[in-house]
Design a protein around this motif. Structure first.
Motif, mmCIF file in Angstrom:
data_model
loop_
_atom_site.group_PDB
_atom_site.id
_atom_site.type_symbol
_atom_site.label_atom_id
_atom_site.label_comp_id
_atom_site.label_asym_id
_atom_site.label_seq_id
_atom_site.Cartn_x
_atom_site.Cartn_y
_atom_site.Cartn_z
ATOM 1 N N CYS A 1 0.873 -1.287 -0.325
ATOM 2 C CA CYS A 1 -0.211 0.174 0.005
ATOM 3 C C CYS A 1 0.715 1.109 -0.096
ATOM 4 O O CYS A 1 2.299 0.987 0.238
ATOM 5 C CB CYS A 1 -1.208 -0.160 1.302
ATOM 6 S SG CYS A 1 -1.762 1.166 1.669
ATOM 7 N N GLY A 2 0.390 2.207 -0.985
ATOM 8 C CA GLY A 2 1.182 3.337 -0.513
ATOM 9 C C GLY A 2 0.405 4.860 0.095
ATOM 10 O O GLY A 2 0.962 5.630 -0.121
ATOM 11 N N GLY A 3 -0.264 4.139 0.534
ATOM 12 C CA GLY A 3 -1.083 4.951 1.577
ATOM 13 C C GLY A 3 -0.250 5.857 3.044
ATOM 14 O O GLY A 3 0.225 5.523 2.763
ATOM 15 N N THR A 4 -0.298 7.558 2.650
ATOM 16 C CA THR A 4 0.480 8.354 3.318
ATOM 17 C C THR A 4 -0.301 8.224 4.740
ATOM 18 O O THR A 4 0.631 8.454 5.770
ATOM 19 C CB THR A 4 0.392 9.797 2.427
ATOM 20 O OG1 THR A 4 -1.459 9.832 2.680
ATOM 21 C CG2 THR A 4 1.447 10.154 1.867
ATOM 22 N N ASN A 5 -1.354 8.403 5.214
ATOM 23 C CA ASN A 5 -1.683 8.052 6.412
ATOM 24 C C ASN A 5 -2.100 6.631 7.725
ATOM 25 O O ASN A 5 -2.380 6.062 8.776
ATOM 26 C CB ASN A 5 -3.449 8.493 6.283
ATOM 27 C CG ASN A 5 -3.688 7.719 5.589
ATOM 28 O OD1 ASN A 5 -3.467 7.111 4.883
ATOM 29 N ND2 ASN A 5 -5.301 8.283 6.364
ATOM 30 N N LEU A 6 -0.893 5.720 6.782
ATOM 31 C CA LEU A 6 -0.940 4.685 7.611
ATOM 32 C C LEU A 6 -0.732 3.860 8.319
ATOM 33 O O LEU A 6 0.481 4.902 8.679
ATOM 34 C CB LEU A 6 -0.112 3.301 6.692
ATOM 35 C CG LEU A 6 -0.962 2.530 5.609
ATOM 36 C CD1 LEU A 6 -0.439 1.226 4.347
ATOM 37 C CD2 LEU A 6 -2.128 1.667 6.222
ATOM 38 N N THR A 7 -0.834 3.692 9.908
ATOM 39 C CA THR A 7 -0.489 3.006 10.950
ATOM 40 C C THR A 7 -0.710 2.115 11.586
ATOM 41 O O THR A 7 -2.578 1.589 10.776
ATOM 42 C CB THR A 7 -1.063 4.465 12.364
ATOM 43 O OG1 THR A 7 -2.365 4.514 11.794
ATOM 44 C CG2 THR A 7 -0.536 6.087 11.878
ATOM 45 N N LYS A 8 -0.202 1.630 11.986
ATOM 46 C CA LYS A 8 -0.137 -0.085 12.578
ATOM 47 C C LYS A 8 -1.867 0.315 14.038
ATOM 48 O O LYS A 8 -1.606 1.205 14.648
ATOM 49 C CB LYS A 8 1.218 -0.406 13.616
ATOM 50 C CG LYS A 8 0.298 -1.430 14.001
ATOM 51 C CD LYS A 8 2.392 -2.302 14.985
ATOM 52 C CE LYS A 8 1.986 -3.638 15.701
ATOM 53 N NZ LYS A 8 3.148 -4.329 16.197
ATOM 54 N N MET B 1 -4.229 0.525 12.829
ATOM 55 C CA MET B 1 -6.000 1.548 11.793
ATOM 56 C C MET B 1 -6.793 0.064 11.253
ATOM 57 O O MET B 1 -6.425 -1.124 10.843
ATOM 58 C CB MET B 1 -4.966 2.297 10.933
ATOM 59 C CG MET B 1 -5.828 2.897 9.787
ATOM 60 S SD MET B 1 -4.260 4.135 8.417
ATOM 61 C CE MET B 1 -5.824 5.555 8.354
ATOM 62 N N LEU B 2 -7.817 0.574 11.781
ATOM 63 C CA LEU B 2 -9.234 0.234 10.642
ATOM 64 C C LEU B 2 -9.568 0.747 9.143
ATOM 65 O O LEU B 2 -9.161 1.560 8.826
ATOM 66 C CB LEU B 2 -10.207 0.505 11.563
ATOM 67 C CG LEU B 2 -10.150 -0.489 12.689
ATOM 68 C CD1 LEU B 2 -11.677 -0.752 13.547
ATOM 69 C CD2 LEU B 2 -10.422 -1.806 12.224
ATOM 70 N N VAL B 3 -9.392 -0.032 8.107
ATOM 71 C CA VAL B 3 -9.328 0.020 6.872
ATOM 72 C C VAL B 3 -10.270 -0.505 6.645
ATOM 73 O O VAL B 3 -10.589 -1.436 6.326
ATOM 74 C CB VAL B 3 -7.389 0.466 6.034
ATOM 75 C CG1 VAL B 3 -6.800 1.501 6.957
ATOM 76 C CG2 VAL B 3 -7.538 -1.588 6.100
ATOM 77 N N ALA B 4 -10.419 -0.128 5.014
ATOM 78 C CA ALA B 4 -11.571 -0.870 3.993
ATOM 79 C C ALA B 4 -10.687 -1.242 3.354
ATOM 80 O O ALA B 4 -9.914 -0.457 2.590
ATOM 81 C CB ALA B 4 -11.857 0.607 3.470
ATOM 82 N N VAL B 5 -10.779 -3.194 2.789
ATOM 83 C CA VAL B 5 -10.034 -3.476 2.307
ATOM 84 C C VAL B 5 -11.157 -3.884 1.041
ATOM 85 O O VAL B 5 -11.971 -4.358 1.373
ATOM 86 C CB VAL B 5 -9.546 -4.557 2.971
ATOM 87 C CG1 VAL B 5 -8.552 -5.614 1.892
ATOM 88 C CG2 VAL B 5 -8.653 -3.765 4.072
ATOM 89 N N ILE C 1 -5.720 -1.600 0.117
ATOM 90 C CA ILE C 1 -6.774 -1.025 1.234
ATOM 91 C C ILE C 1 -6.541 -0.183 0.236
ATOM 92 O O ILE C 1 -5.767 1.229 -0.261
ATOM 93 C CB ILE C 1 -5.483 -1.012 2.065
ATOM 94 C CG1 ILE C 1 -5.382 -1.845 2.484
ATOM 95 C CG2 ILE C 1 -6.410 0.569 3.342
ATOM 96 C CD1 ILE C 1 -3.759 -1.707 3.926
ATOM 97 N N VAL C 2 -8.283 0.883 -0.061
ATOM 98 C CA VAL C 2 -8.043 1.842 -0.753
ATOM 99 C C VAL C 2 -9.112 3.279 -0.435
ATOM 100 O O VAL C 2 -8.886 2.982 1.102
ATOM 101 C CB VAL C 2 -10.039 1.197 -1.046
ATOM 102 C CG1 VAL C 2 -9.610 -0.314 -1.856
ATOM 103 C CG2 VAL C 2 -11.325 1.369 -0.621
ATOM 104 N N ALA C 3 -8.464 4.623 -1.016
ATOM 105 C CA ALA C 3 -8.916 5.733 -0.402
ATOM 106 C C ALA C 3 -10.637 5.781 -1.057
ATOM 107 O O ALA C 3 -11.315 5.069 -1.360
ATOM 108 C CB ALA C 3 -7.875 6.423 -1.383
#
Lengths: 809, 335
Positions: free
Chosen positions: A80-87, A89-93, A125-127
């Motif tokens: 993933c290239g997301g700039t706001n990724l943190t350990k 984190m709840l994300v949409a996959v 992991i989507v925007a």
């Protein structure tokens, strides 16, 4: 206009087992045109909630990270290239096999298991923009992925379920609700659904207001003509913030971008009830005073989109004690819009004259959700429910806030209650099928009409939300009943009518004749061209453009002037066709427009004014490799045949047309029916054109009047005719036409004279020509003798000698 | 004698098969049928026969004579035929082109529909294209500021005049002139001020229909339309009505036709719905009747607006509307 099925469920329960496609179809058949039924869950298929468990750097790419993501039942490795990724984190996959919009653009792409720079990646992991949720979850940059951490969602749950994005949205064609101001909000649409499915509709409820008289809000409506109602109040201590997800979801579902809680509430109410509202920052309103009045033409006002707008005549404005603060019913002003610092607001819920809003909005080219509703003639009663609903919501969202003024209500509602008496018979007669009385009554009640039935008549009170223009005559009631009862129940039956007198339309009949004749006998191709004249050919032909009817609002300069003649367009088409064909004939039968002459059609029913003349013309152009003489005579032959067929008396008169090398007028007595000739070939741009062009044009409307309907049979000749040839030599200047008529004058026994040869050259003196022709002699009461013929020939020769100095050749 | 006759016949039949030219045929005629021919000689002998044999042999001889004459004339005809076909040109060469023009497809369809309506008693009327606001809008219950005007981008001319945006402009004109009962159609071109693409043009063709009489109902409208469409498409078609708003009808409808491609099952042409939107129609609004000096309490009627241009495009599968008014002979010569 979007209808949200989740939204309308606030007030009704739709029958179980009703699938969304059926709802779309039923609405189409009974109420409005449905363009699309969108199932939200369908578009989020395969997208689940995941938790980022571990993040490591991608060995070969600086901007990429390798994540271990918990998807509930399994774990997947996703690059993933997301700039706001943190350990954590709840994300949409979006799982492998689901569809996403790459970087929020273009077509949907199905995800595959893949290697990204050598590292395996299963899913994405989507925007928010990649799964169409950008309005609900706005992102600062496209590199920012959707952060769901705050929402306390269960890992592994389908996202649609987790966010309860389980709505069905029905996209309704706005054109189909132009006449229905009540259908511009969810509640109105709910009312229709309740009527269609015979289910109960809950009454629209709002809480009573608790007001403090802390601020004396004054409202002054100076233009009562255009402002039918104005409700205003002040709320203090609000806190501008993002709206909660539930509210944003509802707005997003109907296509509205959430902005902040206050603006969102006004939009929500507009979408729920159809009543547009506006919120002002109270600190920007001078003198705690609202004035509604007309602007002066040409004044400038800056709307909240930052545009400077030059106000048209009669624009209705909302003002404070000093300045304009909003374009009534269209858009607020920049000077008083809600900002993040706003703490006190003034809420407006008003009703304006539809025509005024429409005119101003058209003049400014500014169409908004608000103006679209006001121009439909909203029910002024709505304004009160709307403001109460908005207050209720704002107080819910901002617990510190309170209503700081009285509710000011300036009510000049001009709409009267409408009562209609509708004979039961009318409904059944128009419908053609008998509908049971009870059914009629039920349908009307479900649509919230008050109905009483007595002596075969319905006494109906129209509800206020249908009484602003929509329902006003008994026929409107026929439609209400019929559409809900179902047009499918109508029996198709041909009308029973009296046989009537036949109507003979000579012009119409003649049109058909000439079209078929030209096409099939004369090898002409029928063309249709626009009514807008080809300006280059207008110039070529020397016509005066200022004598053409001008279009005032044309979208393109080519569509600016109407034909005064069919020739410019025909010649332009002829020129185009020269690219593909060397020889051809085209014709057109259409109206042309003459602004300088009064026509026969009245402008209105007063009978004093008439529209400009717009006669139908028949015109043709022949492009040919024939020499000019051949082409001219061939065209003359065409017109002779046409006139002969219709038995129209005609004669030719020389007519000088600036664009023709030779041209004649076709006349009957003093009336010019048309003209024809050869085009001056210098008018063509291209010099290497090896063809000649002939044109003709007939006023078909006036020609039709001369068509003879008295064709009579001529008895066949009882006695034989005798034919002789004669050749004479005359000066070049002698015209055949004159010579021919001179010969006929000599004796009625001369039945025909037919030119078959014209010769100049060897054996003929310079300046002279030889004409050879057949003569036919016949008498109706005896067989002519050789002596008779010899005598006649002598006379002919003597006469021609005398008149034209002719010699026998 | 009998045997001789039979032999003669068989010999002749055999010989005639080999005859290939008129000379040989002439010889054949001389040999058998001529005055000195074999048959004649035989016939002469009949008179020498016994009395009881005479009728029988005489009959047979005559039969043979007729038969020989018959095969002779057949052979003669065949030979003549062969002679005619000996020509010195190649008939398989292309026919010499005779010039023929073409009729515009809009004209063809228009006339076809006019004829169908004529059979149902509808007359054809024509009227102005340069029109007043009054007849294009006001008499059609569409006063100024009516949002319905938005859906028709009108070409405005000087003096408040316009290019008609619909053939409905003739509704009240015709009612004023002809009164009731009325049955008429008004085909013609109409104009909308909009940009063009393959399916939109600023100039296109409609065919308006109007029927006003006593007790005309919605069922009549459906039936007349169904009959007309079945005649146009030359097969039974299905139609349906759904609500549609047009200010000059009440109730107003959109009429859909069951998709002719898939028969209603759903296909790309009908966007899977099984139906194609075909034309707006409805029961004439009482205001319109009043403008036409007709008492709406006594009379009712229906009106419809068929898109001729669309029909032409459907029928000939024309994929670019602009070809119709292009004047391009490469297109027009196909019709």
């Amino acid at each position: 206009m979007y209808l949200s099925l989740n939204w309308v469920k606030n007030w009704l329960k739709l029958p179980k087992d009703l699938d969304s496609k059926t709802i779309g179809l039923d609405l189409t058949m009974a109420t409005v045109e449905v363009e699309e039924v969108i199932d939200q869950a369908q578009s989020l298929l395969g997208v689940v909630v995941g938790r980022v468990e571990e993040i490591t750097k991608h060995p070969d790419a600086d901007r990429l990270q390798v994540c271990q993501v918990n998807l509930g039942d399994i774990k997947e490795q996703i690059v993933c290239g997301g700039t706001n990724l943190t350990k954590g984190m709840l994300v949409a996959v979006a799982k492998v096999g689901s569809k996403v919009k790459w970087h929020g653009e273009g077509e949907l792409v199905e995800l595959q298991k893949t290697k990204i720079r050598g590292v395996e990646s299963s899913g994405m992991i989507v925007a928010s923009s990649e799964i169409g949720l950008e309005k609900l979850f706005p992102a600062d940059s496209e590199k920012e992925i959707m952060d769901l951490s705050d929402l306390k969602l269960k890992v592994g749950q389908p996202l649609a379920q987790a966010l309860r994005l389980d709505d069905v949205i029905i996209d309704i064609d706005n054109k189909s609700i132009n006449h229905r101001p009540d259908l511009w909000g969810q509640y109105g649409l709910a009312r229709e659904l309740a009527a269609i499915y015979k289910v109960k509709l809950d009454q629209y409820k709002v809480s009573d207001l608790k007001t403090k008289n802390e601020l004396k809000l004054k409202v002054e409506v100076l233009d009562k003509e255009n402002c039918f109602r104005y409700l205003g109040l002040a709320i203090k201590n609000i806190k501008v913030a993002q709206s909660p997800l539930e509210l944003r979801k509802k707005l997003e579902a109907v296509g509205i971008r959430p902005i902040n809680n206050i603006v969102d509430v006004t939009n929500y109410v507009m979408y729920e009830l159809g009543q547009p509202m506006h919120a002002f920052d109270a600190r920007q309103i001078d003198g705690a005073k609202i004035v509604v009045k007309k602007a002066k033409k040409g004044e400038v006002f800056v709307t909240l989109d930052g545009e400077k707008r030059k106000l048209p005549e009669d624009a209705l404005m909302i003002c404070d004690s000093k300045k304009y603060v909003a374009l009534a019913g269209i858009m607020g002003g920049q000077n008083s819009e809600i900002s993040d610092e706003t703490v006190d607001i003034i809420l407006e819920s008003a009703n304006f004259r539809a025509g005024n809003i429409r005119r101003t909005s058209m003049a400014l080219g500014l169409r908004t959700e608000s103006s679209a509703r006001f121009e439909k003639s909203l029910d002024p009663v709505l304004a009160e429910s709307a403001i109460k609903k908005a207050v209720e919501m704002i107080l819910n969202l901002c617990p510190e806030a309170y209503v700081a003024s009285d509710l000011v209500d300036i009510n000049n509602n001009p709409f009267k209650k409408i009562y209609l008496e509708v004979p039961e018979e009318l409904i059944n007669r128009r419908f053609g099928v008998v509908i049971p009385t009870k059914e009629i009554k039920d349908i009307l009640k479900r649509l919230q009409f008050e109905v009483a039935y007595k002596s075969k008549k319905f006494s109906i009170t129209v509800p206020s939300f249908r009484a602003t223009k929509d329902i006003s005559i008994p026929e409107d009631i026929v439609e209400e009943v019929a559409r809900v009862y179902g047009y499918d129940n109508i029996e198709a039956k041909l009308p029973t009518v009296n046989v009537r007198e036949p109507i003979m339309n000579v012009a119409h009949r003649s049109e058909r004749d000439i079209i078929y004749w030209l096409a099939w006998a004369q090898a002409y191709n029928q063309v249709y061209t626009y009514p807008f004249t080809d300006q280059r050919w207008v110039k070529n032909l020397g016509f005066d453009l200022s004598q053409h009817v001008k279009v005032k609002n044309s979208i393109s300069p080519e569509l600016s002037y109407l034909n005064v003649s069919l020739l410019p367009n025909l010649l332009s088409k002829a020129e185009d066709n020269l690219r593909w064909y060397e020889e051809f004939r085209i014709f057109e039968l259409e109206r042309v427009f003459d602004k300088n002459q009064k026509g026969s059609y009245q402008v209105d029913n007063l009978g004093k004014k008439f529209l400009p003349k717009q006669d139908k013309y028949l015109a043709g152009v022949e492009v040919s490799k024939k020499n000019s003489e051949e082409l001219f005579l061939s065209l003359k032959g065409l017109l002779e045949a046409m006139m002969e067929h219709w038995q129209i008396d005609w004669e030719l008169e020389k007519k000088d047309l600036p664009y023709a090398s030779v041209s004649f007028a076709i006349k009957n007595q003093d009336i010019e029916l048309g003209h024809f000739g050869l085009l001056d070939m210098n008018l063509f741009d291209s010099r290497d054109i090896k063809v000649n062009v002939a044109f003709w044009q007939i006023n078909f409307a006036s020609l039709v009047k001369y068509i003879s309907h008295n064709r009579r049979y001529q008895a066949l000749a009882k006695f034989p005719s005798i034919k002789r040839d004669m050749a004479i030599i005359v000066a070049n200047s002698v015209s055949w036409g004159e010579l021919e008529s001179e010969v006929y004058k000599i004796s009625p026994l001369i039945r025909s004279i037919e030119l078959f040869d014209v010769y100049q050259g060897a054996n003929i003196a310079h300046g002279k020509k030889s004409l050879a022709y057949h003569l036919e002699f016949r008498s109706d009461d005896r067989t002519l003798m050789t002596e008779d013929i010899d005598q006649l020939l002598k006379e002919i020769l003597a006469n021609l000698k005398k008149k034209f100095a002719a010699d026998l050749r | 004698m009998e045997k001789k006759l039979q032999q003669l016949k068989e010999q002749a039949l055999k010989e005639i098969k080999n005859i290939k030219d008129s000379g040989a045929l002439e010889d054949f005629k001389k040999q058998y049928l001529g005055r000195k021919g074999e048959l004649t000689q035989l016939l002469k002998e009949v008179k020498n026969l016994a009395v009881e044999e005479k009728p029988k042999i005489g009959k047979l001889a005559n039969e043979v004579k007729e038969e020989l004459a018959d095969i002779f004339s057949k052979a003669e005809a065949t030979l003549k035929g062969v002679k005619n076909s000996t020509h010195d040109f190649d008939p398989s060469m292309p026919g010499q082109s005779r010039p023929i023009g073409s009729i515009h497809p809009l004209t063809t369809i228009k006339y076809e529909i006019e004829d169908i309506f004529a059979q149902m008693g509808f007359a054809v009327y024509d009227g102005p294209q340069l029109e007043s606001d009054f007849y294009n809008f006001t008499t059609l219950n569409t006063p100024a500021d009516h949002p319905a005007r938005d859906t028709q981008d009108t070409f405005w001319l000087e003096g408040g005049l316009l290019l008609r945006s619909q053939t409905s402009n003739l509704q009240v004109r015709m009612l004023e002139r002809h009164g009731v009962p009325f049955r008429g159609i008004f085909p013609g071109r109409v104009f909308r001020n909009e940009s063009t693409d393959v399916s939109h043009d600023h100039t296109f063709y409609q065919l308006e229909g109007l029927m006003v009489d006593k007790d005309i109902n919605i069922g009549n409208l459906i039936s007349v339309m169904k009959s007309m469409l079945s005649a146009v498409f030359k097969r039974e078609v299905d139609v349906r009505l759904r609500p549609g708003f047009f200010p000059f009808v009440e109730p107003g409808f959109e009429m859909d036709i069951k998709c002719l491609i898939c028969g209603g099952k759903g296909c790309p042409v009908c966007k899977q719905s099984g139906w194609l939107e075909l034309m707006p129609c409805g029961m004439v609004h009482p205001e319109v009747l009043k403008f036409g000096n007709i008492d709406p309490n006594e009379y009712s009627g229906f009106a419809f607006g068929l898109g001729l241009t669309r029909l032409v495009m459907m029928k000939y599968r024309i994929d670019d509307i602009r070809l119709l008014e292009s004047g391009d002979l490469r297109f027009l010569k196909q019709f």
